[in-house]
Design a protein around this motif. Structure first.
Motif, short mmCIF file in Angstrom:
data_model
loop_
_atom_site.label_atom_id
_atom_site.label_comp_id
_atom_site.label_asym_id
_atom_site.label_seq_id
_atom_site.Cartn_x
_atom_site.Cartn_y
_atom_site.Cartn_z
N HIS A 289 -7.37 15.07 -2.95
CA HIS A 289 -6.19 14.29 -2.35
C HIS A 289 -6.66 14.28 -0.72
CE1 HIS A 289 -1.98 13.67 -1.03
NE2 HIS A 289 -2.44 14.49 -0.19
N TYR B 230 -9.35 11.52 0.10
CA TYR B 230 -8.73 10.29 -0.21
C TYR B 230 -7.98 9.79 1.07
CZ TYR B 230 -5.89 6.32 -2.06
OH TYR B 230 -5.36 5.14 -2.01
N TYR B 231 -7.02 10.49 1.42
CA TYR B 231 -6.08 10.32 2.69
C TYR B 231 -6.97 10.55 4.00
CZ TYR B 231 -2.36 9.47 -0.51
OH TYR B 231 -1.47 8.92 -1.52
N LYS C 271 -9.54 9.19 4.87
CA LYS C 271 -9.82 7.80 5.42
C LYS C 271 -8.55 6.90 5.66
CE LYS C 271 -11.22 3.63 2.92
NZ LYS C 271 -11.67 2.91 1.60
N THR C 272 -7.62 7.11 5.03
CA THR C 272 -6.24 6.59 5.64
C THR C 272 -5.85 6.94 7.04
OG1 THR C 272 -5.32 6.53 3.27
CG2 THR C 272 -3.73 6.20 5.21
N TYR C 273 -5.91 8.19 7.41
CA TYR C 273 -5.63 8.70 8.55
C TYR C 273 -6.70 7.96 9.77
CZ TYR C 273 -2.50 12.44 7.43
OH TYR C 273 -1.40 13.18 6.96
N SER D 83 1.41 14.80 11.50
CA SER D 83 0.97 14.98 9.93
C SER D 83 -0.57 15.43 9.95
CB SER D 83 1.23 13.61 9.22
OG SER D 83 0.68 13.85 8.05
N SER E 283 -2.39 18.40 8.47
CA SER E 283 -3.04 18.47 7.48
C SER E 283 -4.43 19.31 7.93
CB SER E 283 -3.49 17.08 7.37
OG SER E 283 -2.39 16.32 6.72
N ILE F 118 5.78 12.96 5.88
CA ILE F 118 5.28 11.73 5.10
C ILE F 118 6.52 11.15 4.31
CG2 ILE F 118 3.75 11.06 3.22
CD1 ILE F 118 2.37 12.07 6.10
#
Length: 167
Positions: free
Chosen positions: A41, A44-45, A47-49, A71, A75, A123
């Motif tokens: 997880h 994957y996320y 990269k989004t951040y 967030s 994290s 989120i």
């Protein structure tokens, strides 16, 4: 999170409970599986951040950008706690530690679970308030899971303290 929810709930059942007796022997393995899935997880996320941070030349501590920074900060703390809890859940690490030290480190799981609630809120609550059905469902389900855990954990602690006082 489902693995961590099982790990959490094992601790609220009575010592003689069938559920506790069946799950306690695999609690460590469930925790390690949860850690590995959380790492997937995270990767994957992350990269989004990074994409969101890179697309905003100037971030402000308000609105979406503020939520993103908060967030992300939570994290990072969660990943550090995950690493500490995951590593100390491994048998070969635990075997080299004093029982009291291991237990004190594992108490960090309460901070971990609390920060997960906060992270989920940051989120999921904004899209839930906008009417996003999956976000609403997630907020309700995880809110109920954590609330139920808190009630059962407090109830168990009260019961254990009363038993200790009577002894």
């Amino acid at each position: 999170m489902a693995f961590f929810a099982i790990v959490m709930f094992v601790g609220v059942f009575d010592e003689n409970s069938l559920v506790r007796k069946k799950l306690l022997p695999v609690r460590r393995q469930l925790s390690i599986c949860g850690c590995l899935l959380c790492l997937a997880h995270v990767f994957y996320y992350a990269k989004t951040y990074l994409v969101q941070l890179g697309s905003s030349p100037q971030l402000h501590f308000s609105g979406t950008s503020g939520n993103l920074i908060l967030s992300l900060t939570i994290s990072v703390i969660l990943v550090l706690l995950l690493a500490i809890l995951g590593i100390t859940s491994c048998t070969f690490v635990k075997a080299k530690m004093k029982a009291s030290s291991w237990k004190n480190i594992q108490r960090l799981s309460y901070a971990f679970f609390t920060l997960i609630i906060v992270h989920l809120g940051i989120i999921l609550v904004p899209p839930a308030l906008s009417g996003n059905t999956p976000a609403i469902e997630s907020v309700v389900v995880w809110g109920l899971v954590f609330a139920l855990y808190a009630v059962l954990k407090i109830k168990r602690e009260i019961k254990l303290r009363r038993a200790a006082d009577e002894a």
